[in-house]
Structure formats: structure tokens, C-alpha cells
Design a protein around this motif. Structure first.
Motif, PDB file in Angstrom:
ATOM      1  N   VAL B 246       0.837  -1.204   0.000  1.00  0.00           N
ATOM      2  CA  VAL B 246       0.000   0.000   0.000  1.00  0.00           C
ATOM      3  C   VAL B 246       0.877   1.261   0.000  1.00  0.00           C
ATOM      4  O   VAL B 246       0.625   2.204  -0.743  1.00  0.00           O
ATOM      5  N   LEU B 247       1.904   1.265   0.834  1.00  0.00           N
ATOM      6  CA  LEU B 247       2.679   2.495   1.019  1.00  0.00           C
ATOM      7  C   LEU B 247       3.792   2.646  -0.012  1.00  0.00           C
ATOM      8  O   LEU B 247       4.298   3.757  -0.221  1.00  0.00           O
ATOM      9  N   GLY B 248       4.184   1.565  -0.607  1.00  0.00           N
ATOM     10  CA  GLY B 248       5.162   1.631  -1.682  1.00  0.00           C
ATOM     11  C   GLY B 248       6.507   2.184  -1.248  1.00  0.00           C
ATOM     12  O   GLY B 248       7.015   1.789  -0.189  1.00  0.00           O
ATOM     13  N   PRO B 249       7.097   3.097  -2.033  1.00  0.00           N
ATOM     14  CA  PRO B 249       8.457   3.564  -1.801  1.00  0.00           C
ATOM     15  C   PRO B 249       8.613   4.388  -0.523  1.00  0.00           C
ATOM     16  O   PRO B 249       9.738   4.667  -0.112  1.00  0.00           O
ATOM     17  N   ALA B 250       7.479   4.827   0.122  1.00  0.00           N
ATOM     18  CA  ALA B 250       7.601   5.624   1.351  1.00  0.00           C
ATOM     19  C   ALA B 250       8.162   4.792   2.503  1.00  0.00           C
ATOM     20  O   ALA B 250       8.636   5.341   3.496  1.00  0.00           O
ATOM     21  N   VAL B 251       8.113   3.461   2.389  1.00  0.00           N
ATOM     22  CA  VAL B 251       8.621   2.619   3.469  1.00  0.00           C
ATOM     23  C   VAL B 251      10.153   2.660   3.449  1.00  0.00           C
ATOM     24  O   VAL B 251      10.775   2.319   2.441  1.00  0.00           O
ATOM     25  N   GLU B 252      10.738   3.105   4.572  1.00  0.00           N
ATOM     26  CA  GLU B 252      12.197   3.219   4.598  1.00  0.00           C
ATOM     27  C   GLU B 252      12.859   2.039   5.284  1.00  0.00           C
ATOM     28  O   GLU B 252      13.897   1.564   4.854  1.00  0.00           O
ATOM     29  N   VAL B 253      12.267   1.601   6.364  1.00  0.00           N
ATOM     30  CA  VAL B 253      12.891   0.538   7.161  1.00  0.00           C
ATOM     31  C   VAL B 253      11.827  -0.483   7.515  1.00  0.00           C
ATOM     32  O   VAL B 253      10.699  -0.120   7.817  1.00  0.00           O
ATOM     33  N   VAL B 254      12.203  -1.738   7.458  1.00  0.00           N
ATOM     34  CA  VAL B 254      11.308  -2.772   7.972  1.00  0.00           C
ATOM     35  C   VAL B 254      12.086  -3.585   8.999  1.00  0.00           C
ATOM     36  O   VAL B 254      13.147  -4.124   8.705  1.00  0.00           O
ATOM     37  N   GLU B 255      11.556  -3.583  10.207  1.00  0.00           N
ATOM     38  CA  GLU B 255      12.193  -4.386  11.263  1.00  0.00           C
ATOM     39  C   GLU B 255      11.141  -5.311  11.822  1.00  0.00           C
ATOM     40  O   GLU B 255      10.337  -4.905  12.643  1.00  0.00           O
ATOM     41  N   GLY B 256      11.092  -6.521  11.372  1.00  0.00           N
ATOM     42  CA  GLY B 256      10.077  -7.454  11.843  1.00  0.00           C
ATOM     43  C   GLY B 256       8.704  -6.935  11.452  1.00  0.00           C
ATOM     44  O   GLY B 256       8.425  -6.732  10.272  1.00  0.00           O
ATOM     45  N   ARG B 272      -4.729   5.687   4.877  1.00  0.00           N
ATOM     46  CA  ARG B 272      -4.434   4.856   3.707  1.00  0.00           C
ATOM     47  C   ARG B 272      -4.374   3.384   4.084  1.00  0.00           C
ATOM     48  O   ARG B 272      -4.906   2.528   3.376  1.00  0.00           O
ATOM     49  N   LEU B 273      -3.762   3.089   5.225  1.00  0.00           N
ATOM     50  CA  LEU B 273      -3.621   1.695   5.640  1.00  0.00           C
ATOM     51  C   LEU B 273      -4.975   1.090   5.950  1.00  0.00           C
ATOM     52  O   LEU B 273      -5.293  -0.013   5.524  1.00  0.00           O
ATOM     53  N   VAL B 274      -5.788   1.844   6.689  1.00  0.00           N
ATOM     54  CA  VAL B 274      -7.091   1.321   7.085  1.00  0.00           C
ATOM     55  C   VAL B 274      -7.982   1.129   5.863  1.00  0.00           C
ATOM     56  O   VAL B 274      -8.678   0.114   5.729  1.00  0.00           O
ATOM     57  N   ALA B 275      -7.911   2.078   4.910  1.00  0.00           N
ATOM     58  CA  ALA B 275      -8.712   1.980   3.683  1.00  0.00           C
ATOM     59  C   ALA B 275      -8.363   0.705   2.928  1.00  0.00           C
ATOM     60  O   ALA B 275      -9.231   0.058   2.319  1.00  0.00           O
ATOM     61  N   ALA B 276      -7.076   0.309   2.997  1.00  0.00           N
ATOM     62  CA  ALA B 276      -6.645  -0.887   2.281  1.00  0.00           C
ATOM     63  C   ALA B 276      -6.872  -2.149   3.099  1.00  0.00           C
ATOM     64  O   ALA B 276      -6.553  -3.244   2.646  1.00  0.00           O
ATOM     65  N   GLY B 277      -7.421  -1.983   4.306  1.00  0.00           N
ATOM     66  CA  GLY B 277      -7.725  -3.139   5.147  1.00  0.00           C
ATOM     67  C   GLY B 277      -6.517  -3.720   5.855  1.00  0.00           C
ATOM     68  O   GLY B 277      -6.523  -4.884   6.248  1.00  0.00           O
ATOM     69  N   VAL B 278      -5.472  -2.917   6.073  1.00  0.00           N
ATOM     70  CA  VAL B 278      -4.313  -3.402   6.823  1.00  0.00           C
ATOM     71  C   VAL B 278      -4.617  -3.314   8.314  1.00  0.00           C
ATOM     72  O   VAL B 278      -5.085  -2.274   8.785  1.00  0.00           O
ATOM     73  N   ALA B 279      -4.350  -4.407   9.038  1.00  0.00           N
ATOM     74  CA  ALA B 279      -4.591  -4.387  10.489  1.00  0.00           C
ATOM     75  C   ALA B 279      -3.435  -3.664  11.187  1.00  0.00           C
ATOM     76  O   ALA B 279      -2.321  -4.162  11.179  1.00  0.00           O
ATOM     77  N   VAL B 280      -3.717  -2.479  11.737  1.00  0.00           N
ATOM     78  CA  VAL B 280      -2.666  -1.680  12.381  1.00  0.00           C
ATOM     79  C   VAL B 280      -2.740  -1.867  13.888  1.00  0.00           C
ATOM     80  O   VAL B 280      -3.797  -1.700  14.485  1.00  0.00           O
TER      81      VAL B 280
END
Lengths: 270, 308
Positions: B246-256, B272-280
Motif C-alpha cells: 500500500v505504502l510503496g516507496p515511502a517505506v524506509e525501514v522494515v524491522e520485523g 491509507r492503511l485502514v482503507a486498504a484493510g491493513v490491520a494496524v
């Protein structure tokens, strides 16, 4: 200043020192009264040969007993502790940020030391008089006191000469006090300051016994200490007394100036 | 309240404090941080005129130190490198003696000798030593001595408190009490200069922070600036793959399951995350902790090196 006196005389240690100072002459007096064996004239501490005849003179003998060692030790302990003791306890920094001016603190300490010396010397004299009077007894009034020179001194004369002797002894202790106070500003350990001052005295006493050190001897701090005895000559032999006073004044001035110069410019890191 | 320019102190060849320019204004609670041996205590001693600086100028309450010490210091309360008291006297007697020492400041804070013991008793009560003030200090625990030191610092209701490690040796309960006490004093108008190596203490209490590293002042900022959002958003989610899509290139770091996203607006990221149905699970702006800031700005210590 009042605070420093309260601090000094509010401590048990101060009174123990004064008590111990009086213990030795009292012991000597008890032994004399018991055995009635006095040293022959010219031997042992000054005046001790005369006290069997007149117990009241023991006041002066007591001074002569404590003067060479006991009194300077007590003075060096108190004066050595003055600044270094506060530094070691950490209270020096709190006094200085209170704020107490550094010069002012030094003066207050000096006054407290002088009072201590005076109290010590007076107590030795008074207790010496009392124990001498009761244990050795008085001479018949007609004999009064025979001066060292052989003539008779009236009780009035003895009294004012004793006051002068007390002041002279107190003053001659101030050289030690100034030395210990100076060392006390250079270190955070009261023990080193006290021992340093004592080393200075022992060195001086030692040099006095060595003939080769003769050129130095008139300038040694302990040289004229026993000159208070001269106050009991008739007429009074002033030369050594006044030389002693002048010499002590020089030591006192130089060492106090050194203490002041060091203390007011020094970093307090204790 | 405190201002130094180019403050430098050398002990022989060692430079303990190097060109420090402190600036503490009225109403601050200033946290003065630094590792052991970084020169905090030497700086505090310089401020109070105990140590004479090699170079530089010091102003306390607008007056030059150590020259104006006798006018300024009565308005300053301090605790320097641990408390100190005469062990054979009681806490109360110690305070009375300290109060009686030195010149008395004029004005309403001056107070005479009549209410001296009242003042001492009040100061002891404030720090929680009201009941034990009569015992000799020799029998005090480390924490009680620390409180006595604080009582001595507050004896005259100073305008400025200079405290070097005030919570040293206190238990957590005691630390909290002291913190509340300092906050109360601050609300009543006292400026507080607090030197510490405990980050948590500074974090909870201070409004401004100075950081000393090997004698140099490397940070001097308000705490809120230091901890301002970094312009990134942190997301904690169980759907890492979906969120990345969903977030594409805006993601800089992924730690687990933790993602760091380049966006200063957490609300939009969330939408944006909630609209895409991502569980935050958790989402918020990234903030640096004081510890991170300090780690960034101080040079690393060699292993085994404690102080120079």
C-alpha cells in the motif's frame, strides 16, 4: 567566628585534648607529693626543684612540663584540622558557597585556634596551681617565692609574672599554629598537616642540640620557647623574651601570609 | 541566570572543561548531562567559585563570578558532589550552624538568628527528615544525608538551585519525592540547574538540556526540540507485506513487524492503511529518545576508558 568557636568547643575531641594536656603535670605532681623526691636544681623541667618548697609554684612548673611536646602536639592537631578537616568532611565547599569569604574563614579559624591555645595554657596553669597547692602545700608566707636569681618575689609579683608567662607561652605556640594552618590549606588530609607541623618542630628541636647548627639556632622556632622562665628572674631578663617574641612574630606573619595566599587562590576540589 | 563564555579549566595538562558556553535563563529546569568524568562537577564548581577557571567568563544572576560571590551566592542554593555534614551533630544542628555561618543576606530572605532553628526545622520537614532531624548525622543513611544536603540547599529559599546529582543514593520512592519537590519549587519560581548522568531523571523533569562530552558542550537545546518528531511515522502491524504494498516507496525501514515510513503526517498514513484493510496495531510519529540523541552526539568511548 562564633560559629567556629561553637564548632571547636562543641567537639568532645577538643576537651579530651585539654584533659590530656593536664594529665601529665597532674601525674608529676602526684608523684612528687608521694615521694617528695624533687629533681636537683638545674635538672629536669624548669622549676620542678622549687615546687617541693612551695606548691603554688607548680603552676609554672606545669607549663614548663607541657611546653616542649604536649602543648605543640595539641596545637598542631587542632590547627592542622582547621581547614583540611573541613575539606576532608566535604563541609568546606558548603561553607564557601554559603558564602563565607575565604579570608574570613581563615581568620575565624585562626581566632578559634588562638582561643584554644589560651584555654589550654590557662587550664594547665590553673590546674597546676590547684593540684600544687593542695598536694604539695604552701610555703610559709614569710618565705614567699624565691626567684631564680635568689631574691624574694612577692605574691603580687608572681601573679603578674605568671599572667605574662601565660601570654608568652600562648604567643610562642602561634608559630606552630600558623605552620599547621598553612599546611592545612595545602592538603585535604588533616593528618598530613598535623604531622608536617610536628616534623617542623622536631626538626627545629633537633637542630638546637647540634653544635654544628649553631649559626641557624637563633632563627629556629623553638629556640626561645623556654624563655618564659626568664620572667621569674629578678630583675627580669628581657633579652631572650623579646627575641623570642620577635622571632615568633616573623614566623607567624610569613606563615599566615602564605596560608592566606594559598587558600584564597586555590581550587577547592575536595 | 547562568551564562558562561568560553569557560575553560585545565588541571595541569588535562583540560577538564573546554570552552563551555552555558546559557540558563530564569524559569528553566536545566538538565546538565554528561558521562562520569566529562567535567560536570568541575563546571558546577567553577559556577560557584570553588574552582577558579583558567579562561572564560562566568555570570551568575547577571553578576560576574567569582568576583560578586558574596552578593550572588546567598541567593543560590547548591549541592555539590554529594552532601556533607558534621557527623557528630544532628541534622538540625548542622543546618543551624550552616545558617549562622557567613554574612547574612539582607531583605526578606535574610532572616535573623531568632527564627534560625525554625528555618532549619522547616527545611528538614520539606525533605522528609522532620522526625529524624535530632539524630546525629553519623547515624544517617546515604539517602538521609542526601536529603539533608537538599535541605541545606533550600534553607534560604534561593532563586537558583544548583544541584549536582541530587538523587544519588535515593530509592525510587525517594527519587520520586525529590522530583515532585523540585517541580513544586520550580512552580514557585525557582530556577533549577540539575547535573546528572541519569537520563530518565532529566527526561522527566527538565525543560532544557545541555550535554557535556569530554569537557565540551555538544548540545544545548530545549528538550522538546531535541525530541521533536523526526518527520517519519512508525507503524506496527501484523500485515507487513500488505502494508508495504500500500505504502510503496515511502517505506524506509522494515524491522520485523515494525515499519518506518517517510511521512510527517501519521493521520494520512493511518487513513491509507485502514482503507486498504491493513490491520494496524500501533501507529504514531517517530520520536527520538533522549538516549538516542545523546548517543548520536557523543563520541564513542574506547572500551576501558572511563575518564581522561
Amino acid at each position: 567566628m562564633r560559629v567556629e568557636l561553637v564548632k571547636l568547643f562543641g567537639r568532645r575531641r577538643t576537651w579530651v585534648a585539654i584533659g590530656l594536656l593536664n594529665l601529665l603535670p597532674t601525674l608529676v605532681c602526684v608523684l612528687l607529693a608521694w615521694t617528695r623526691i624533687a629533681p636537683r636544681p638545674g635538672q629536669g623541667p624548669a622549676f620542678l626543684s622549687a615546687v617541693i618548697a612551695n606548691g603554688s609554684l607548680f603552676a609554672i612548673a606545669a607549663l614548663a612540663i607541657v611546653l616542649p611536646l604536649f602543648l605543640p602536639i595539641a596545637v598542631a592537631v587542632v590547627a592542622g584540622d582547621a581547614v583540611a578537616g573541613e575539606a576532608q568532611a566535604g563541609t568546606l565547599r558548603y561553607l564557601l558557597v554559603r558564602p563565607v569569604g575565604r579570608t574570613r574563614l581563615l581568620v575565624a579559624k585562626l581566632v578559634a585556634i588562638v582561643v584554644f591555645v589560651l584555654v589550654g595554657v590557662v587550664s594547665v596553669t590553673v590546674i597546676g596551681f590547684v593540684v600544687g597547692h593542695f598536694l604539695l602545700g604552701d610555703a610559709p608566707l614569710s618565705q614567699a617565692m624565691v626567684s631564680i636569681s635568689g631574691s624574694v618575689l612577692t605574691p603580687g609579683q608572681v601573679a603578674w609574672r605568671t599572667v605574662a608567662a601565660v601570654l608568652l607561652v600562648t604567643f610562642s605556640m602561634l608559630g606552630v599554629a600558623a605552620m599547621a594552618l598553612f599546611l592545612s590549606t595545602t592538603t585535604d588530609s588533616p593528618l598530613s598537616a598535623t604531622l608536617g607541623a610536628l616534623a617542623f618542630l622536631i626538626g627545629s628541636s633537633l637542630l638546637l642540640t647540634i653544635d654544628a647548627a649553631q649559626p641557624l639556632q637563633p632563627y629556629l622556632p623553638t629556640r626561645y620557647w623556654l624563655s618564659f622562665v626568664d620572667l621569674y628572674r629578678d630583675p627580669i631578663l628581657w633579652s631572650n623574651v623579646s627575641r623570642g617574641i620577635a622571632l615568633q612574630a616573623v614566623y607567624l606573619g610569613v606563615l599566615l601570609l602564605a596560608a592566606w595566599a594559598n587558600f584564597t587562590t586555590r581550587d577547592v576540589t575536595s | 541566570m547562568i551564562r558562561t563564555e568560553g569557560l575553560t579549566k585545565r588541571f595541569g595538562s588535562v583540560t577538564a572543561v573546554d570552552d563551555v558556553g552555558l546559557d540558563v535563563s530564569a524559569g528553566d529546569i536545566y538538565g546538565f548531562l554528561g558521562a562520569n568524568g566529562s567535567g560536570k562537577t568541575t563546571t558546577v564548581r567553577c559556577l560557584l567559585g570553588l574552582v577558579l577557571p583558567t579562561q572564560g567568563r562566568i555570570e551568575l544572576l547577571g553578576r560576574p563570578m567569582p568576583k560578586a560571590g558574596r552578593d550572588v551566592l546567598p541567593k543560590v542554593g547548591s549541592l555539590v558532589e554529594g552532601p556533607a555534614a558534621y557527623g557528630h551533630l544532628s541534622g538540625q544542628a548542622n543546618l543551624v550552624l550552616l545558617d549562622a555561618s557567613g554574612r547574612q543576606p539582607g531583605g526578606p530572605l535574610g532572616g535573623g538568628r531568632r527564627d534560625r532553628s525554625d528555618r532549619a526545622r522547616r527545611a528538614l520537614e520539606v525533605v522528609g527528615l522532620g522526625d529524624v532531624g535530632r539524630r546525629p548525622v553519623r547515624a544517617y543513611s546515604l539517602g538521609m544525608r542526601q536529603r539533608l544536603g537538599l535541605a541545606a540547599a533550600m534553607l534560604r529559599q534561593p532563586e537558583l538551585l544548583v544541584l549536582d546529582e541530587p538523587t544519588n543514593g535515593l530509592d525510587p520512592q525517594g527519587i520520586r519525592e525529590i522530583r515532585i519537590l523540585l517541580q513544586q519549587l520550580h512552580e514557585a519560581g525557582t530556577t533549577i540547574f540539575l547535573s546528572s548522568h541519569l537520563l530518565a531523571e532529566v527526561d522527566q523533569l527538565c525543560t532544557r538540556v545541555g550535554l557535556l562530552d569530554r569537557g565540551r558542550l555538544v548540545i544545548q537545546e530545549s528538550l522538546s526540540t531535541l525530541r521533536a518528531p523526526t518527520g517519519r511515522t512508525v507503524v506496527d502491524t501484523s500485515d507487513v507485506a500488505l502494508a508495504k504494498e500500500v505504502l510503496g516507496p515511502a517505506v524506509e525501514v522494515v524491522e520485523g513487524e515494525r515499519l518506518v515510513i517517510r511521512s510527517a503526517d501519521p493521520a494520512r498514513v493511518n487513513a491509507r492503511l485502514v482503507a486498504a484493510g491493513v490491520a494496524v496495531r500501533e501507529l504514531g510519529p517517530e520520536r527520538r529518545t533522549l538516549e538516542q540523541v545523546i548517543e548520536e552526539r557523543t563520541s564513542a568511548r574506547r572500551p576501558g576508558e572511563v575518564a581522561r
